[in-house]
Design a protein around this motif. Structure first.
Motif, PDB file in Angstrom:
ATOM      1  N   ASP A 210      73.088  16.712  47.654  1.00 30.56           N
ATOM      2  CA  ASP A 210      73.463  16.547  46.243  1.00 30.56           C
ATOM      3  C   ASP A 210      74.940  16.161  46.120  1.00 30.56           C
ATOM      4  O   ASP A 210      75.819  16.933  46.484  1.00 30.56           O
ATOM      5  N   GLU A 211      75.171  14.967  45.578  1.00 29.76           N
ATOM      6  CA  GLU A 211      76.540  14.434  45.415  1.00 29.76           C
ATOM      7  C   GLU A 211      77.453  15.402  44.658  1.00 29.76           C
ATOM      8  O   GLU A 211      78.589  15.631  45.062  1.00 29.76           O
ATOM      9  N   GLU A 212      76.954  15.930  43.539  1.00 23.92           N
ATOM     10  CA  GLU A 212      77.792  16.807  42.704  1.00 23.92           C
ATOM     11  C   GLU A 212      78.119  18.123  43.403  1.00 23.92           C
ATOM     12  O   GLU A 212      79.234  18.613  43.347  1.00 23.92           O
TER      13      GLU A 212
ATOM     14  N   MET B 194      78.209  18.669  46.629  1.00 22.69           N
ATOM     15  CA  MET B 194      79.042  18.428  47.816  1.00 22.69           C
ATOM     16  C   MET B 194      80.400  17.795  47.486  1.00 22.69           C
ATOM     17  O   MET B 194      81.235  17.665  48.371  1.00 22.69           O
ATOM     18  N   ARG B 195      80.609  17.409  46.243  1.00 23.84           N
ATOM     19  CA  ARG B 195      81.818  16.671  45.866  1.00 23.84           C
ATOM     20  C   ARG B 195      83.088  17.216  46.506  1.00 23.84           C
ATOM     21  O   ARG B 195      83.906  16.478  47.024  1.00 23.84           O
ATOM     22  N   TYR B 196      83.281  18.540  46.474  1.00 21.66           N
ATOM     23  CA  TYR B 196      84.511  19.135  47.003  1.00 21.66           C
ATOM     24  C   TYR B 196      84.315  19.795  48.375  1.00 21.66           C
ATOM     25  O   TYR B 196      85.184  20.517  48.841  1.00 21.66           O
TER      26      TYR B 196
ATOM     27  N   ALA C 239      80.863  15.343  52.996  1.00 25.68           N
ATOM     28  CA  ALA C 239      79.985  14.211  52.690  1.00 25.68           C
ATOM     29  C   ALA C 239      78.538  14.712  52.609  1.00 25.68           C
ATOM     30  O   ALA C 239      78.161  15.648  53.316  1.00 25.68           O
ATOM     31  N   THR C 240      77.753  14.091  51.742  1.00 27.77           N
ATOM     32  CA  THR C 240      76.332  14.456  51.659  1.00 27.77           C
ATOM     33  C   THR C 240      75.657  14.067  52.967  1.00 27.77           C
ATOM     34  O   THR C 240      76.162  13.241  53.724  1.00 27.77           O
TER      35      THR C 240
ATOM     36  N   LYS D  56      73.009  23.088  41.415  1.00 31.07           N
ATOM     37  CA  LYS D  56      73.617  22.921  40.075  1.00 31.07           C
ATOM     38  C   LYS D  56      73.095  23.887  39.021  1.00 31.07           C
ATOM     39  O   LYS D  56      73.852  24.365  38.192  1.00 31.07           O
TER      40      LYS D  56
ATOM     41  N   GLU E  95      89.385  22.143  47.688  1.00 27.64           N
ATOM     42  CA  GLU E  95      90.045  20.899  47.344  1.00 27.64           C
ATOM     43  C   GLU E  95      90.907  21.115  46.095  1.00 27.64           C
ATOM     44  O   GLU E  95      90.573  21.922  45.228  1.00 27.64           O
TER      45      GLU E  95
ATOM     46  N   ASN F  54      89.304  21.149  42.724  1.00 28.71           N
ATOM     47  CA  ASN F  54      88.219  22.104  42.494  1.00 28.71           C
ATOM     48  C   ASN F  54      88.715  23.388  41.824  1.00 28.71           C
ATOM     49  O   ASN F  54      88.697  24.469  42.403  1.00 28.71           O
TER      50      ASN F  54
ATOM     51  N   LYS G 112      92.001  14.140  52.206  1.00 28.65           N
ATOM     52  CA  LYS G 112      91.947  14.974  50.995  1.00 28.65           C
ATOM     53  C   LYS G 112      93.015  16.053  51.064  1.00 28.65           C
ATOM     54  O   LYS G 112      93.283  16.606  52.129  1.00 28.65           O
TER      55      LYS G 112
END
Length: 174
Positions: free
Chosen positions: A35-37, A39-41, A44-45, A104, A137, A140, A163
């Motif tokens: 899930d992109e959202e 894993m965002r912080y 990588a997915t 989520k 991050e 975050n 990052k």
């Protein structure tokens, strides 16, 4: 009861943190790590193949150090998988960090704080350590808030994969 008791690491009022079991957890592990959202912080997915390999590696690691690892978090009331909680070494160092990720639909329920609080008790009751880190991050802020609320303090920054990451430290009260 939904869970094998021998695999439980610690519990909170609403959640059980337990070792992953490949057969029953591979799908949820994939949903979380792809899930992109979510894993965002974090990182990588991953594809399904990458997730399966990553999950197997995490399960193998339980044998090396059964007190640490990346674990599943489930709701006690329903048995539903809500996310992942980890107490693991910081890559390339002797330092230990805690971390979490939630599907989520479980955001904003206070699970991160609840697990962090219980994990600190678990960690300091089972090791001779006097501190633990968390890394988040810079962007975050939700995670910063969880850590600050749980008596972590800012402890500098570190660069990883381009990052800017903030380090937090919790020192065991004497």
């Amino acid at each position: 009861n939904f869970f094998r008791m021998d695999k439980i690491i610690f519990e909170t009022e609403r959640l059980i943190v337990r070792q992953y079991v490949f057969k029953s957890d591979a799908e949820n592990f994939f949903l979380l790590n792809s899930d992109e959202e979510v894993m965002r912080y974090i990182r990588a997915t991953k594809s399904r193949e990458e997730c399966d390999a990553f999950l197997k590696k995490n399960i193998e690691a339980y044998k090396v150090n059964p007190l640490m690892g990346r674990w599943a978090a489930n709701e006690k009331a329903t048995g539903k998988f809500v996310g992942s909680f980890a107490i693991i070494p910081i890559e390339g160092s002797e330092d230990i960090q805690l971390g979490y990720a939630f599907l989520k639909e479980n955001w904003g329920k206070g699970f991160a704080s609840e697990l962090t609080k219980a994990a600190l008790d678990y960690y300091f009751n089972n090791t001779s350590a006097d501190h633990i880190y968390a890394i988040a991050e810079k962007a975050n802020t939700a995670s910063h808030n969880v850590l600050l609320k749980n008596s972590f303090v800012a402890d500098g920054t570190k660069k990883e994969d381009g990052k800017e990451l903030l380090k937090f430290i919790y020192r065991k009260p004497v």
